[in-house]
Scaffold this motif. Structure first.
Motif, PDB file in Angstrom:
ATOM      1  N   GLN A 236       0.834  -1.201   0.000  1.00  0.00           N
ATOM      2  CA  GLN A 236       0.000   0.000   0.000  1.00  0.00           C
ATOM      3  C   GLN A 236       0.867   1.248   0.000  1.00  0.00           C
ATOM      4  O   GLN A 236       2.085   1.169  -0.003  1.00  0.00           O
ATOM      5  CB  GLN A 236      -0.932  -0.018   1.202  1.00  0.00           C
ATOM      6  CG  GLN A 236      -0.225  -0.131   2.539  1.00  0.00           C
ATOM      7  CD  GLN A 236      -1.206  -0.273   3.689  1.00  0.00           C
ATOM      8  OE1 GLN A 236      -2.154   0.485   3.785  1.00  0.00           O
ATOM      9  NE2 GLN A 236      -0.967  -1.235   4.558  1.00  0.00           N
ATOM     10  N   GLY A 237       0.209   2.406   0.009  1.00  0.00           N
ATOM     11  CA  GLY A 237       0.933   3.669   0.090  1.00  0.00           C
ATOM     12  C   GLY A 237       1.379   4.202  -1.250  1.00  0.00           C
ATOM     13  O   GLY A 237       2.224   5.090  -1.323  1.00  0.00           O
ATOM     14  N   ALA A 238       0.813   3.678  -2.334  1.00  0.00           N
ATOM     15  CA  ALA A 238       1.157   4.156  -3.670  1.00  0.00           C
ATOM     16  C   ALA A 238      -0.127   4.296  -4.479  1.00  0.00           C
ATOM     17  O   ALA A 238      -1.166   3.760  -4.109  1.00  0.00           O
ATOM     18  CB  ALA A 238       2.112   3.176  -4.356  1.00  0.00           C
ATOM     19  N   LYS A 239      -0.024   4.998  -5.563  1.00  0.00           N
ATOM     20  CA  LYS A 239      -1.162   5.171  -6.463  1.00  0.00           C
ATOM     21  C   LYS A 239      -0.958   4.287  -7.688  1.00  0.00           C
ATOM     22  O   LYS A 239       0.169   4.088  -8.140  1.00  0.00           O
ATOM     23  CB  LYS A 239      -1.291   6.623  -6.895  1.00  0.00           C
ATOM     24  CG  LYS A 239      -1.508   7.561  -5.726  1.00  0.00           C
ATOM     25  CD  LYS A 239      -2.570   8.551  -6.059  1.00  0.00           C
ATOM     26  CE  LYS A 239      -2.843   9.469  -4.900  1.00  0.00           C
ATOM     27  NZ  LYS A 239      -4.007   9.126  -4.174  1.00  0.00           N
ATOM     28  N   ILE A 240      -2.076   3.744  -8.199  1.00  0.00           N
ATOM     29  CA  ILE A 240      -2.031   2.940  -9.414  1.00  0.00           C
ATOM     30  C   ILE A 240      -2.723   3.717 -10.524  1.00  0.00           C
ATOM     31  O   ILE A 240      -3.761   4.349 -10.301  1.00  0.00           O
ATOM     32  CB  ILE A 240      -2.651   1.542  -9.203  1.00  0.00           C
ATOM     33  CG1 ILE A 240      -2.347   0.638 -10.399  1.00  0.00           C
ATOM     34  CG2 ILE A 240      -4.142   1.628  -8.928  1.00  0.00           C
ATOM     35  CD1 ILE A 240      -2.577  -0.839 -10.121  1.00  0.00           C
ATOM     36  N   LEU A 241      -2.129   3.701 -11.703  1.00  0.00           N
ATOM     37  CA  LEU A 241      -2.643   4.432 -12.849  1.00  0.00           C
ATOM     38  C   LEU A 241      -3.561   3.540 -13.676  1.00  0.00           C
ATOM     39  O   LEU A 241      -3.205   2.408 -13.999  1.00  0.00           O
ATOM     40  CB  LEU A 241      -1.485   4.907 -13.735  1.00  0.00           C
ATOM     41  CG  LEU A 241      -1.874   5.533 -15.069  1.00  0.00           C
ATOM     42  CD1 LEU A 241      -2.521   6.899 -14.857  1.00  0.00           C
ATOM     43  CD2 LEU A 241      -0.658   5.644 -15.973  1.00  0.00           C
TER      44      LEU A 241
END
Length: 145
Positions: free
Chosen positions: A99-104
């Motif tokens: 976790q802790g990230a963005k997915i495009l």
């Protein structure tokens, strides 16, 4: 007798290595359409780098979309090829979830919060959301060799 003990020890080690590999998110995964779970979309590679987990598109399965550009993306990704694009950067492992990230989402150019976890040895649970995980959608990716 020593040969049998050595054989069983080696076998146990090999089985443990296989079990660890099966429980890792690292590897190649097949993604599916968010609305039609039977329609394959892409092959992604998940790998670790020094600052976390990354997801890269390494193949696009509908042949007519292999050369698509990210028309709706913003910034440095605008009009870049989707094939080869890194869609998640530097997720951290916390509480059994990456976790802790963005997915495009390269189709609409939007980024979402993301949680990734192992559902089964060859099934990955990917939760994309806006704001809080409760406001999102869960996708399942399958491992490929």
């Amino acid at each position: 007798m020593k040969k049998y003990i050595c054989f069983f020890f080696t076998l146990a080690c090999l089985l443990q290595i296989h079990a660890v590999k099966a429980q890792s998110v690292i590897g190649k995964w097949k993604t599916y359409n968010i609305f039609d779970k039977n329609r394959e979309e892409a092959i992604v590679e998940i790998y670790l780098d020094k600052d976390g987990l990354y997801v890269k598109i390494i193949d696009i399965l509908p042949p007519e979309h292999k050369n698509d550009l990210c028309k709706k993306c913003s910034g440095s990704l605008k009009d870049k090829p989707i094939l080869g694009m890194i869609i998640l950067r530097a997720a951290k492992f916390q509480d059994n979830v990456w976790q802790g990230a963005k997915i495009l989402n390269a189709k609409n150019g939007k980024e979402y919060g993301c949680h990734i976890s192992i559902e089964a040895p060859d099934l990955l649970r990917v939760r994309g959301f806006i704001g809080y995980p409760i406001f999102g959608k869960t996708l399942y990716w399958t491992r490929i060799e």
